[in-house]
Structure formats: C-alpha cells, structure tokens
Design a protein around this motif. Structure first.
Motif, PDB file in Angstrom:
ATOM      1  N   VAL A  31      48.894  64.040  19.061  1.00  0.00           N
ATOM      2  CA  VAL A  31      49.416  65.289  19.618  1.00  0.00           C
ATOM      3  C   VAL A  31      49.874  65.023  21.050  1.00  0.00           C
ATOM      4  N   LEU A  32      51.157  65.222  21.295  1.00  0.00           N
ATOM      5  CA  LEU A  32      51.740  64.971  22.617  1.00  0.00           C
ATOM      6  C   LEU A  32      51.782  66.230  23.471  1.00  0.00           C
ATOM      7  N   LYS A  33      52.066  67.346  22.829  1.00  0.00           N
ATOM      8  CA  LYS A  33      52.038  68.647  23.499  1.00  0.00           C
ATOM      9  C   LYS A  33      51.444  69.653  22.529  1.00  0.00           C
ATOM     10  N   SER A  34      50.803  70.693  23.063  1.00  0.00           N
ATOM     11  CA  SER A  34      50.145  71.655  22.183  1.00  0.00           C
ATOM     12  C   SER A  34      50.145  73.050  22.796  1.00  0.00           C
ATOM     13  N   LEU A  35      50.381  74.043  21.955  1.00  0.00           N
ATOM     14  CA  LEU A  35      50.261  75.430  22.408  1.00  0.00           C
ATOM     15  C   LEU A  35      48.842  75.711  22.879  1.00  0.00           C
ATOM     16  N   GLY A  38      48.342  75.006  26.467  1.00  0.00           N
ATOM     17  CA  GLY A  38      49.165  75.754  27.399  1.00  0.00           C
ATOM     18  C   GLY A  38      50.607  75.285  27.463  1.00  0.00           C
ATOM     19  N   ASP A  39      50.967  74.285  26.620  1.00  0.00           N
ATOM     20  CA  ASP A  39      52.358  73.841  26.575  1.00  0.00           C
ATOM     21  C   ASP A  39      53.218  74.889  25.867  1.00  0.00           C
ATOM     22  N   PRO A  40      54.529  74.906  26.121  1.00  0.00           N
ATOM     23  CA  PRO A  40      55.398  75.901  25.490  1.00  0.00           C
ATOM     24  C   PRO A  40      55.636  75.662  23.996  1.00  0.00           C
ATOM     25  N   TYR A  41      55.244  74.509  23.492  1.00  0.00           N
ATOM     26  CA  TYR A  41      55.411  74.195  22.065  1.00  0.00           C
ATOM     27  C   TYR A  41      54.442  73.080  21.695  1.00  0.00           C
ATOM     28  N   THR A  42      54.303  72.844  20.393  1.00  0.00           N
ATOM     29  CA  THR A  42      53.477  71.744  19.902  1.00  0.00           C
ATOM     30  C   THR A  42      54.385  70.620  19.436  1.00  0.00           C
ATOM     31  N   LEU A  43      54.026  69.386  19.804  1.00  0.00           N
ATOM     32  CA  LEU A  43      54.814  68.201  19.447  1.00  0.00           C
ATOM     33  C   LEU A  43      53.850  67.064  19.137  1.00  0.00           C
ATOM     34  N   SER A  44      54.096  66.374  18.032  1.00  0.00           N
ATOM     35  CA  SER A  44      53.225  65.262  17.687  1.00  0.00           C
ATOM     36  C   SER A  44      54.029  64.064  17.218  1.00  0.00           C
ATOM     37  N   ALA A  45      53.397  62.898  17.296  1.00  0.00           N
ATOM     38  CA  ALA A  45      53.983  61.657  16.801  1.00  0.00           C
ATOM     39  C   ALA A  45      53.125  61.161  15.650  1.00  0.00           C
ATOM     40  N   LEU A  46      53.788  60.649  14.610  1.00  0.00           N
ATOM     41  CA  LEU A  46      53.088  60.163  13.428  1.00  0.00           C
ATOM     42  C   LEU A  46      53.112  58.648  13.392  1.00  0.00           C
ATOM     43  N   HIS A  47      51.982  58.055  13.013  1.00  0.00           N
ATOM     44  CA  HIS A  47      51.876  56.603  12.884  1.00  0.00           C
ATOM     45  C   HIS A  47      51.354  56.306  11.471  1.00  0.00           C
ATOM     46  N   LEU A  48      52.166  55.651  10.665  1.00  0.00           N
ATOM     47  CA  LEU A  48      51.783  55.423   9.276  1.00  0.00           C
ATOM     48  C   LEU A  48      52.624  54.316   8.671  1.00  0.00           C
ATOM     49  N   SER A  49      52.104  53.752   7.605  1.00  0.00           N
ATOM     50  CA  SER A  49      52.851  52.786   6.815  1.00  0.00           C
ATOM     51  C   SER A  49      53.902  53.512   5.993  1.00  0.00           C
ATOM     52  N   ALA A  50      55.002  52.830   5.684  1.00  0.00           N
ATOM     53  CA  ALA A  50      56.003  53.400   4.781  1.00  0.00           C
ATOM     54  C   ALA A  50      55.429  53.587   3.383  1.00  0.00           C
ATOM     55  N   HIS A  51      54.277  52.958   3.109  1.00  0.00           N
ATOM     56  CA  HIS A  51      53.626  53.035   1.812  1.00  0.00           C
ATOM     57  C   HIS A  51      52.399  53.944   1.854  1.00  0.00           C
ATOM     58  N   ALA A  52      52.373  54.877   2.794  1.00  0.00           N
ATOM     59  CA  ALA A  52      51.216  55.765   2.939  1.00  0.00           C
ATOM     60  C   ALA A  52      51.208  56.831   1.863  1.00  0.00           C
TER      61      ALA A  52
END
Length: 203
Positions: A31-35, A38-52
């Motif tokens: 989670v990079l930003k979250s409501l 107190g951030d204005p929006y929620t933003l996340s980055a995903l880390h996974l295998s292409a075979h997940a």
C-alpha cells in the motif's frame, strides 16, 4: 420466470496465503497511499509471479518462438470444456468419456500436487484439444516439464490453479481472460464456468 443460471467463479483469491509452485515468488500487495492514512486516494503496488494463482501458460513458457500471452486470440479463451474428475494422476483412461463437443478439458485432481501422465498429455494432443486445465499447481509432476513441453509445442494452452470446489462435472462454457502483458509467458486470469449453451451465444 426463466430458470436460475448458475455461473461458477473458478478463480483462486490472490492473497499472501496463496499456494505457489516451489521456487516461485509469493504474492504481496504494498500500500503506497491510503484513505485510512489521510491520503486523497488509495494506491497499491502488486508483486507476484506471472504464474500466481489461477493462471494461463502460453507456448512461450517453454517453446522458443512460441506465442506470448498478448498474442493469444480472444476466441481461444472462450470455449466448451469437459470437467472430469480424474484423481491425483491423470491417465489416458480419464479421457475415454470426453464429450465430443468439448474443445478443451479440465481435470479435477483434488490435489495441489496432481499432474498429467505423459500418456494423458499425448491423448489430449491426439484429440486436438485447445486447452488443458487443472486444479493442481502444475500439469507436470514435481521437477518435470515433459507435459508442459508436449502440450505447448502443439500450441495448446495450459490453465493451472483452478478452484473447482462445488462445480459439477460435465460440459461447461469456459471464459478465462489473462492480462494482455506484452511478451509474457503467462498471466493470472479471471476464469468462470458458465452453462454449455453460452458458447453458441458468445461466439
């Protein structure tokens, strides 16, 4: 009133608890930003295998020059399939009752370590099927790749990690859409099994 139409979501939830093939990276969501922060929006980055999780293998996974995920025609991802209860090791005999209308087959092994025998894979090739699916982590047994190579060298797609609990055996319409990742050998999918007659309405 029309009869109730049952559609089965046969996709695993992607979470940190997701089983992965030995040696593959696990899933995490940063989670990079979250409501909530107190951030204005929620933003996340995903880390996974292409075979997940529930995912599709394209021929380029093992075949040099084979097509990648973004090159799979959309009509190859919608088809009639026969769901067969095979047991842990899929044998050629499991294909003896395959519905002749099926373009693909899904094997319910009941085990994450289930796999296809080479004989079963050759039987699939002989029947010119377009896709082989399984609820196991791989179509191959541990430390092997012969089944992958045989299927993918014949331009057959492989769908692994399906969630098949409660789905009746028999013929269904499969829809399994990967992310259109340029050059990728695989991608997670959202897969559903719908009534068999949907096939004629969609294509």
């Amino acid at each position: 009133m029309p009869p109730h139409i049952r559609i089965y979501d046969v996709t695993q939830n992607i979470s940190s608890m997701l089983p992965v093939y030995p040696g593959d990276p696990g899933f995490s969501r940063e989670v990079l930003k979250s409501l909530e922060w107190g951030d204005p929006y929620t933003l996340s980055a995903l880390h996974l295998s292409a075979h997940a999780g529930t995912h599709i293998d394209a021929p380029s996974h093992f075949i040099r020059g084979g097509r990648s995920v973004h090159e799979i025609p959309i009509e190859r991802l919608i088809m009639m399939v026969d769901l067969i209860d095979s047991g842990t090791v899929v044998s050629p005999e499991n294909l003896s009752g395959l519905n002749p209308l099926a373009e693909g087959v899904i094997f319910r092994t009941g085990s994450l370590t289930g796999y296809l025998s080479e004989g079963a894979a050759r039987a699939c090739v002989d029947r010119r099927l377009k896709l082989i699916g399984t609820d196991a982590l791989s179509v191959d047994s541990s430390e092997e790749d012969a089944v992958h190579r045989l299927l993918l060298s014949n331009d057959m797609l492989i769908l692994e990690g399906l969630y098949l609990e409660g789905v009746p055996a028999g013929v269904h319409t499969l829809l399994c859409m990967p992310l259109k990742i340029e050059g990728a050998e695989a991608s997670p999918v959202r897969a559903i099994l719908a009534p068999a007659e949907w096939h004629q309405w969609i294509l």
